[in-house]
Design an enzyme around this catalytic site. Structure first.
Site, PDB file in Angstrom:
ATOM      1  N   TYR A 110     -35.389  58.434  44.363  1.00  0.00           N
ATOM      2  CA  TYR A 110     -34.336  58.957  43.480  1.00  0.00           C
ATOM      3  C   TYR A 110     -33.082  58.077  43.551  1.00  0.00           C
ATOM      4  O   TYR A 110     -32.555  57.630  42.529  1.00  0.00           O
ATOM      5  CB  TYR A 110     -34.008  60.401  43.878  1.00  0.00           C
ATOM      6  CG  TYR A 110     -32.801  60.974  43.166  1.00  0.00           C
ATOM      7  CD1 TYR A 110     -32.886  61.428  41.850  1.00  0.00           C
ATOM      8  CD2 TYR A 110     -31.567  61.071  43.808  1.00  0.00           C
ATOM      9  CE1 TYR A 110     -31.778  61.941  41.193  1.00  0.00           C
ATOM     10  CE2 TYR A 110     -30.453  61.591  43.158  1.00  0.00           C
ATOM     11  CZ  TYR A 110     -30.563  62.028  41.864  1.00  0.00           C
ATOM     12  OH  TYR A 110     -29.460  62.542  41.213  1.00  0.00           O
ATOM     13  N   VAL A 148     -22.246  68.579  43.116  1.00  0.00           N
ATOM     14  CA  VAL A 148     -21.664  69.366  42.026  1.00  0.00           C
ATOM     15  C   VAL A 148     -22.149  70.820  42.139  1.00  0.00           C
ATOM     16  O   VAL A 148     -23.304  71.067  42.489  1.00  0.00           O
ATOM     17  CB  VAL A 148     -22.088  68.782  40.659  1.00  0.00           C
ATOM     18  CG1 VAL A 148     -21.312  69.445  39.538  1.00  0.00           C
ATOM     19  CG2 VAL A 148     -21.897  67.274  40.624  1.00  0.00           C
TER      20      VAL A 148
HETATM   21  N1  LIG Z   1     -26.146  68.555  40.526  1.00  0.00           N
HETATM   22  C1  LIG Z   1     -25.689  67.593  41.328  1.00  0.00           C
HETATM   23  O1  LIG Z   1     -25.049  67.873  42.359  1.00  0.00           O
HETATM   24  C2  LIG Z   1     -25.916  66.140  40.987  1.00  0.00           C
HETATM   25  C3  LIG Z   1     -25.497  65.174  41.912  1.00  0.00           C
HETATM   26  C4  LIG Z   1     -25.697  63.836  41.611  1.00  0.00           C
HETATM   27  C5  LIG Z   1     -26.248  63.462  40.390  1.00  0.00           C
HETATM   28  N2  LIG Z   1     -26.677  64.416  39.519  1.00  0.00           N
HETATM   29  C6  LIG Z   1     -27.260  63.981  38.240  1.00  0.00           C
HETATM   30  O2  LIG Z   1     -26.702  64.747  37.190  1.00  0.00           O
HETATM   31  C7  LIG Z   1     -27.648  64.886  36.120  1.00  0.00           C
HETATM   32  C8  LIG Z   1     -27.816  66.349  35.752  1.00  0.00           C
HETATM   33  O3  LIG Z   1     -28.329  67.041  36.886  1.00  0.00           O
HETATM   34  P1  LIG Z   1     -28.351  68.635  36.993  1.00  0.00           P
HETATM   35  O4  LIG Z   1     -27.898  68.982  38.357  1.00  0.00           O
HETATM   36  O5  LIG Z   1     -27.669  69.237  35.820  1.00  0.00           O
HETATM   37  O6  LIG Z   1     -29.917  68.907  36.957  1.00  0.00           O
HETATM   38  P2  LIG Z   1     -30.789  69.786  35.914  1.00  0.00           P
HETATM   39  O7  LIG Z   1     -32.188  69.712  36.413  1.00  0.00           O
HETATM   40  O8  LIG Z   1     -30.178  71.124  35.760  1.00  0.00           O
HETATM   41  O9  LIG Z   1     -30.611  68.967  34.577  1.00  0.00           O
HETATM   42  C9  LIG Z   1     -31.435  67.875  34.203  1.00  0.00           C
HETATM   43  C10 LIG Z   1     -31.900  68.127  32.784  1.00  0.00           C
HETATM   44  O10 LIG Z   1     -32.644  67.000  32.315  1.00  0.00           O
HETATM   45  C11 LIG Z   1     -33.794  67.484  31.624  1.00  0.00           C
HETATM   46  N3  LIG Z   1     -34.819  66.435  31.689  1.00  0.00           N
HETATM   47  C12 LIG Z   1     -35.487  66.007  32.781  1.00  0.00           C
HETATM   48  N4  LIG Z   1     -36.365  65.038  32.447  1.00  0.00           N
HETATM   49  C13 LIG Z   1     -36.231  64.848  31.114  1.00  0.00           C
HETATM   50  C14 LIG Z   1     -36.870  63.983  30.188  1.00  0.00           C
HETATM   51  N5  LIG Z   1     -37.832  63.115  30.578  1.00  0.00           N
HETATM   52  N6  LIG Z   1     -36.499  64.049  28.885  1.00  0.00           N
HETATM   53  C15 LIG Z   1     -35.544  64.914  28.481  1.00  0.00           C
HETATM   54  N7  LIG Z   1     -34.918  65.761  29.321  1.00  0.00           N
HETATM   55  C16 LIG Z   1     -35.249  65.725  30.625  1.00  0.00           C
HETATM   56  C17 LIG Z   1     -34.184  68.745  32.365  1.00  0.00           C
HETATM   57  O11 LIG Z   1     -35.003  69.628  31.614  1.00  0.00           O
HETATM   58  C18 LIG Z   1     -32.825  69.336  32.676  1.00  0.00           C
HETATM   59  O12 LIG Z   1     -32.374  70.191  31.643  1.00  0.00           O
HETATM   60  C19 LIG Z   1     -28.917  64.207  36.613  1.00  0.00           C
HETATM   61  O13 LIG Z   1     -28.950  62.887  36.105  1.00  0.00           O
HETATM   62  C20 LIG Z   1     -28.756  64.186  38.125  1.00  0.00           C
HETATM   63  O14 LIG Z   1     -29.489  63.137  38.719  1.00  0.00           O
HETATM   64  C21 LIG Z   1     -26.515  65.757  39.787  1.00  0.00           C
END
Ligand SMILES: NC(=O)c1ccc[n+]([C@@H]2O[C@H](COP(=O)([O-])OP(=O)(O)OC[C@H]3O[C@@H](n4cnc5c(N)ncnc54)[C@H](O)[C@@H]3O)[C@@H](O)[C@H]2O)c1
Length: 342
Positions: free
Chosen positions: A165, A195
Site C-alpha cells: 500500500y 483521518v
Molecule cells: N482514512 C484515512 O485515514 C486515510 C489515510 C491516508 C490515506 N487515505 C487515502 O484516502 C483515500 C480515501 O480513503 P477512505 O478512508 O475514504 O477509504 P474508503 O474505502 O472509504 O474510500 C475509498 C473509495 O474508493 C472506492 N474505490 C476503491 N477502488 C475503486 C476502483 N477501482 N474504482 C472506483 N472506485 C474505487 C471505494 O468503493 C471507496 O468508496 C484513499 O486513497 C486512501 O488511500 C486515507
C-alpha cells in the site's frame, strides 16, 4: 478573512465542475458534501468496493434537493481507462480518492493493490491530462514514510514504505511529479495522516481505530489496544482534510504543482490519550459511560510506533490551517455515530 474562506466565497459565486473518485467512501463523500454545499457541480466515480451508495444518499439528504441536482454518480472502476477519460471531460478539478485502502489487504493481495493504486491512478492522470483539467489533487498517505523513526515527518524525508500500500502511494506520487515535469500537468498530492469523522466505516477487519472504538463503546464493549498504548498518531478530523483538498485544487501558486504535502494537525496523540478523549467526548455528548477499561493485547507486527506530520509546507504553499482539533472532531464524530449506528 482566511484564505480558505476567500476561496469558498469565490467558488460559491462562480461554481465549477468537480470529479470526485471514491466519492461513496468516507473521505470522498465528505468532499462531495462540502462541494455541494458550495453550489458546485459534482461527478462521483466509485465502484462501491469499500464505499456505500448510502453515503451518497445521506449526502443528498443532508444537502437538500436543490443542491443535489448538481450531482451525478457513476458506478465504475478506475481500472477502465475509457471510464476515467469520459468522466474527466469538461471537469475543472479532480479530487482523486479512489484506492485500495487497506494495508493488511495490500499484503495479502499486492496485485489488486497495484491494479487500483498504480494502474487505476495512471488512468486517472491520463484522463485528466487528455481533458485539460485545471488541477488534479490526489490522496496519498503517511504510509509512504514507512517505519523511519524520525519525527515529525517532513515531505523531503526519503520514504521506505513497509507495505505494498505505502509503495503504491509513493509510486503514484512519482507518476504525478513526472506528469508535471514532462507534460505540465498540475497534480498535487496530499499525504493524509490518520483521518477520522462521519461516515468512516466502523465495521470490517481493517476498520480504523476511532470508528471501531466508538462503535464498541456505544455497544458496551471494551476496545482492544495492541501493545502498551503509548504509540502515537497524528489524528486529523475530516473537515481539515476537506479544507486541504479545496485549497490545493484552487491554488494559484504554480510552485505547488507536482508537489506533495502532509495533511495532519501537527500534533501527536497516544492511543491511551485517545481512549480518554473519546470517553470525555462521549460524556460531554450526554452519554452515560461508566469507566470502561481497554483490553491490552500483544503489539501487532508491522505497526508503526510513532507518527506526526510537519504541516509547515502545506501552510506555506497552500494556506492550510487545521480548524478542528482532535477533541472537537471526536465530539462531532460521536454525535454522528450516535445518530447513525442505531
Ligand atoms: N482514512 C484515512 O485515514 C486515510 C489515510 C491516508 C490515506 N487515505 C487515502 O484516502 C483515500 C480515501 O480513503 P477512505 O478512508 O475514504 O477509504 P474508503 O474505502 O472509504 O474510500 C475509498 C473509495 O474508493 C472506492 N474505490 C476503491 N477502488 C475503486 C476502483 N477501482 N474504482 C472506483 N472506485 C474505487 C471505494 O468503493 C471507496 O468508496 C484513499 O486513497 C486512501 O488511500 C486515507
Amino acid at each position: 478573512m482566511s484564505r480558505y474562506q476567500q476561496i469558498k466565497e469565490k467558488l460559491y459565486s462562480n461554481p465549477r465542475t468537480w470529479l470526485v473518485t471514491g466519492g461513496a467512501g468516507f473521505i470522498g463523500s465528505n468532499l462531495v458534501k462540502s462541494l455541494l454545499q458550495l453550489g458546485q457541480y459534482v461527478r462521483v466515480l466509485d465502484d462501491l468496493s469499500t464505499g456505500y451508495w448510502e453515503n451518497v444518499a445521506q449526502v443528498i439528504k443532508e444537502t437538500g434537493h436543490q443542491k443535489t441536482e448538481n450531482l451525478t454518480f457513476r458506478n465504475g472502476d478506475i481500472y477502465s481507462l475509457e471510464t476515467c477519460c469520459s468522466l474527466c471531460e469538461g471537469v475543472d478539478h479532480v479530487l482523486h480518492q479512489a484506492a485500495q485502502v487497506s494495508v493488511p489487504l495490500s499484503m495479502e493481495d499486492p496485485l489488486l493493490n497495484n491494479r487500483t493504486n498504480v494502474d487505476g491512478f495512471l488512468n486517472m492522470l491520463v484522463g485528466a491530462r487528455n481533458s485539460g483539467v485545471k488541477t488534479f489533487v490526489f490522496a496519498s498517505s503517511c504510509a509512504v514514510y514507512g517505519d523511519d523513526p524520525e519525527l515529525p515527518k517532513t515531505e523531503d524525508m526519503k520514504g521506505f514504505p513497509i507495505s505494498p500500500y505505502g509503495l503504491t502511494k509513493l509510486m503514484a506520487e512519482q507518476y504525478a511529479a513526472l506528469y508535471h515535469s514532462i507534460y505540465g500537468s498540475r497534480p498535487i498530492g496530499l499525504r493524509y495522516f490518520n483521518v477520522f469523522g462521519p461516515r468512516q466505516d466502523p465495521g470490517g477487519a481493517y476498520a480504523a481505530v476511532i470508528p471501531r472504538w466508538i462503535s464498541m463503546l456505544l455497544s458496551g464493549r471494551s476496545p482492544v489496544i495492541y501493545g502498551d498504548g503509548e504509540q502515537t498518531r497524528d489524528f486529523c478530523h475530516i473537515d481539515n482534510v476537506v479544507q486541504a483538498n479545496i485549497l490545493a485544487a484552487c491554488t494559484v501558486n504554480e510552485e505547488a504543482f507536482g508537489q506533495v504535502f502532509n495533511v495532519g494537525c501537527g500534533r501527536s496523540t497516544s492511543l491511551n490519550e485517545l481512549f480518554g478523549l473519546i470517553l470525555d467526548s462521549m460524556r460531554r455528548t450526554g452519554l452515560d459511560v461508566n469507566d470502561p477499561r481497554p483490553i491490552h493485547e500483544a503489539p501487532r507486527e508491522g505497526d508503526i510506533i510513532h507518527s506526526k506530520a510537519d504541516i509547515t509546507k502545506a501552510r506555506t504553499f497552500l494556506g492550510y490551517e487545521p480548524e478542528v482539533s482532535v477533541s472537537q472532531g471526536l465530539e462531532r464524530s460521536i454525535q454522528w455515530y450516535l445518530d447513525n449506528l442505531k
